[in-house]
Scaffold this motif. Sequence first.
Motif, PDB file in Angstrom:
ATOM      1  N   CYS A 425       0.906  -1.143  -0.218  1.00 54.68           N
ATOM      2  CA  CYS A 425       0.007  -0.113  -0.002  1.00 54.68           C
ATOM      3  C   CYS A 425       0.853   1.305   0.039  1.00 54.68           C
ATOM      4  N   LEU A 426       1.942   1.228   0.720  1.00 60.55           N
ATOM      5  CA  LEU A 426       2.791   2.320   0.853  1.00 60.55           C
ATOM      6  C   LEU A 426       3.677   2.447  -0.367  1.00 60.55           C
ATOM      7  N   GLY A 427       3.760   1.499  -1.265  1.00 66.69           N
ATOM      8  CA  GLY A 427       4.815   1.313  -2.584  1.00 66.69           C
ATOM      9  C   GLY A 427       6.003   0.635  -2.123  1.00 66.69           C
ATOM     10  N   LYS A 428       6.133   0.057  -0.828  1.00 65.26           N
ATOM     11  CA  LYS A 428       7.476  -0.473  -0.661  1.00 65.26           C
ATOM     12  C   LYS A 428       7.755  -1.600  -1.502  1.00 65.26           C
ATOM     13  N   VAL A 429       6.576  -2.480  -1.875  1.00 61.67           N
ATOM     14  CA  VAL A 429       6.588  -3.398  -2.753  1.00 61.67           C
ATOM     15  C   VAL A 429       5.883  -2.917  -3.721  1.00 61.67           C
ATOM     16  N   SER A 430       6.358  -2.992  -5.035  1.00 58.65           N
ATOM     17  CA  SER A 430       5.350  -2.964  -6.301  1.00 58.65           C
ATOM     18  C   SER A 430       5.821  -3.166  -7.354  1.00 58.65           C
ATOM     19  N   ASN A 431       4.756  -3.426  -8.483  1.00 60.68           N
ATOM     20  CA  ASN A 431       5.384  -3.917  -9.948  1.00 60.68           C
ATOM     21  C   ASN A 431       5.037  -2.792 -10.758  1.00 60.68           C
ATOM     22  N   ASP A 432       5.962  -2.826 -11.897  1.00 58.91           N
ATOM     23  CA  ASP A 432       6.037  -1.609 -12.778  1.00 58.91           C
ATOM     24  C   ASP A 432       4.365  -1.079 -13.229  1.00 58.91           C
ATOM     25  N   SER A 433       3.662  -2.205 -13.442  1.00 59.10           N
ATOM     26  CA  SER A 433       2.097  -2.152 -14.275  1.00 59.10           C
ATOM     27  C   SER A 433       1.448  -1.142 -13.136  1.00 59.10           C
ATOM     28  N   VAL A 434       1.548  -1.498 -11.911  1.00 59.90           N
ATOM     29  CA  VAL A 434       0.817  -0.790 -10.830  1.00 59.90           C
ATOM     30  C   VAL A 434       1.266   0.706 -10.872  1.00 59.90           C
ATOM     31  N   LEU A 435       2.478   0.851 -10.886  1.00 63.88           N
ATOM     32  CA  LEU A 435       3.193   1.933 -10.710  1.00 63.88           C
ATOM     33  C   LEU A 435       2.729   3.008 -12.110  1.00 63.88           C
ATOM     34  N   GLU A 436       2.687   2.378 -13.176  1.00 67.75           N
ATOM     35  CA  GLU A 436       2.368   3.098 -14.273  1.00 67.75           C
ATOM     36  C   GLU A 436       0.935   3.415 -14.288  1.00 67.75           C
ATOM     37  N   SER A 437       0.128   2.496 -13.733  1.00 67.58           N
ATOM     38  CA  SER A 437      -1.313   2.854 -13.737  1.00 67.58           C
ATOM     39  C   SER A 437      -1.435   4.017 -12.909  1.00 67.58           C
ATOM     40  N   ILE A 438      -0.810   4.202 -11.636  1.00 74.96           N
ATOM     41  CA  ILE A 438      -1.105   5.113 -10.972  1.00 74.96           C
ATOM     42  C   ILE A 438      -0.540   6.589 -11.588  1.00 74.96           C
ATOM     43  N   PHE A 439       0.609   6.565 -12.132  1.00 77.21           N
ATOM     44  CA  PHE A 439       1.464   7.689 -12.530  1.00 77.21           C
ATOM     45  C   PHE A 439       1.031   8.275 -13.553  1.00 77.21           C
ATOM     46  N   SER A 440       0.283   7.424 -14.561  1.00 75.94           N
ATOM     47  CA  SER A 440      -0.293   8.011 -15.967  1.00 75.94           C
ATOM     48  C   SER A 440      -1.510   8.873 -15.752  1.00 75.94           C
ATOM     49  N   THR A 441      -2.030   8.685 -14.388  1.00 75.70           N
ATOM     50  CA  THR A 441      -3.164   9.596 -14.347  1.00 75.70           C
ATOM     51  C   THR A 441      -3.103  11.023 -13.924  1.00 75.70           C
ATOM     52  N   PHE A 442      -1.756  11.097 -13.548  1.00 74.43           N
ATOM     53  CA  PHE A 442      -1.145  12.660 -13.403  1.00 74.43           C
ATOM     54  C   PHE A 442      -1.262  13.407 -14.863  1.00 74.43           C
ATOM     55  N   CYS A 443      -1.250  14.767 -14.548  1.00 69.53           N
ATOM     56  CA  CYS A 443      -1.213  15.431 -15.894  1.00 69.53           C
ATOM     57  C   CYS A 443       0.518  15.426 -16.466  1.00 69.53           C
ATOM     58  N   VAL A 444       0.722  15.988 -17.566  1.00 66.72           N
ATOM     59  CA  VAL A 444       2.074  16.161 -17.901  1.00 66.72           C
ATOM     60  C   VAL A 444       2.594  17.195 -17.234  1.00 66.72           C
ATOM     61  N   GLY A 445       3.787  17.103 -16.667  1.00 73.29           N
ATOM     62  CA  GLY A 445       4.165  18.555 -15.772  1.00 73.29           C
ATOM     63  C   GLY A 445       4.269  18.139 -14.468  1.00 73.29           C
ATOM     64  N   LYS A 446       3.419  17.074 -14.077  1.00 73.18           N
ATOM     65  CA  LYS A 446       3.444  16.918 -12.537  1.00 73.18           C
ATOM     66  C   LYS A 446       4.347  15.893 -12.345  1.00 73.18           C
TER      67      LYS A 446
END
Length: 446
Positions: A425-446
């Motif tokens: 939950c804190l992201g201490k263990v995570s896989n690339d697809s989870v990370l990508e799905s979280i960060f890709s919802t951000f806007c460009v420049g963030k």
Amino acid sequence: MDYNRKDIIAALATTPGISAISIIRISGENLTPLLQSITKKKIFKSRYATYCTIFDKKKKIILDQCIVIYFAQPNSYTGEDVIEINCHGGKIIARKILNMLYSHEVQPALAGEFSYRAFLNNKIDLIEAETISSLINSESDYSHEMIIENLNDSIRSNILDINNKITNVLTIIEHELDFSENEIDYTTNESILLIIEDILSTVNNYLSNQNLVKAMNSGINIVIMGIPNAGKSSLFNKIIGYDRTVVSNQEGTTRDSVEIKLVINQYPVNLIDTAGYFESANQINIDSIKQTMGYAQSADVIIYLDEDDPVSCASKLNLTCDNIIFCKSKQDNIKKLVNTDDSLNISSKSNHGINSLYDKLSTVLSTQYQYNFKNDPILISDRQILIFKEAYLLLEQIKTMLEEDMGMDIVASHMHELTNLFDECLGKVSNDSVLESIFSTFCVGK
Ligand SMILES: Nc1nc2c(ncn2[C@@H]2O[C@H](COP(=O)(O)OP(=O)(O)OP(=O)(O)O)[C@@H](O)[C@H]2O)c(=O)[nH]1
Ligand SMILES: [Mg+2]
């Protein structure tokens, strides 16, 4: 998307268009040579604003006079060297500066790439990343306040607290597993049970607010339903304040449902006008009605309209929604008597009863989505909700094992699983697809 590249990245951090200033953000390892080259200045003090000229050296022209802030790594948002160029606003200047940077082997940043780097460099954890994303995307004062409350680390500190409790118990259990009963005093199952019950109640508190958070994130679905010509589109237009959908005396005017986002009494709402419900053999009608029933299933609130008897008309549809507001439509005559069946008399034409409908809606929303800003714990994302649900099930299993006096080794292994879940939950263990799905919802420049 390749978030794991090492390039220098740049993007506009403010919205494009006419404004007083625009901010361009650049991040990468050692940006000093780039900074010196585009400003012709040798020395920049970290985290100080410097007034300077930005040059396009290749074209030998001045692009703008700007305020530049250089953040030397690791004391920056991303943990790398960061440059923020505050240039004049407008459509041209920032684009020219960016194009000049891209000609210096700087790459356009992907959506969320700055925040992803901040995460990789331990500047933010996944919960903070999700909180920032929700904050940027919040669409009402209410969700904004709810998320701001969350910024003060409440989920993270609670998870760390839970994990500490579990680790303490695990240390004791695993220590005891190494010794025989007569060598040491064993911790009783009851004392471990107390801790597990305490964690269960914390997790349960979080889960009890999940519908509220979902509604705040994606909006509360208010669906207007009724038979053809009941006056649905007229009411929809009245609520949103302009003529968005076609109104006519022909039955079946609305075929495709129309959805508009708005805020009612601070709450973010998706107001949906639907096609009228009736028996039909025509394929287009069948499809429209199917769509209407789909919306009915995902409705948080239904406004059911009928000229004569909304209550019995709606009862034929087996609606599962808990909040249905029944309205008798086209009641233009304000002298009409109050209904005995709990329905409101309304008229989109004369406005009669529209304020009562707003009042009723506000009451339903504030009762259903009540939130105590100071005390109610919330989860910000679907990912967090899923993890907490899994944790809840695991805790229930551990509780049963303890109550049934099962072996401590199996309890310990489940507790390890639990700490892993909270670490995830804190992201201490995570896989690339989870990370990508979280960060890709951000806007460009963030
Ligand atoms: N007198 C009166 N007529 C109304 C009122 N609301 C709607 N109408 C009329 O009723 C007819 C149907 O209205 P719509 O809003 O298109 O009804 P609808 O339920 O969206 O109809 P469909 O899209 O065909 O299902 C139109 O002629 C409207 O002008 C009202 O409050 N009073
Ligand atoms: Mg309509």
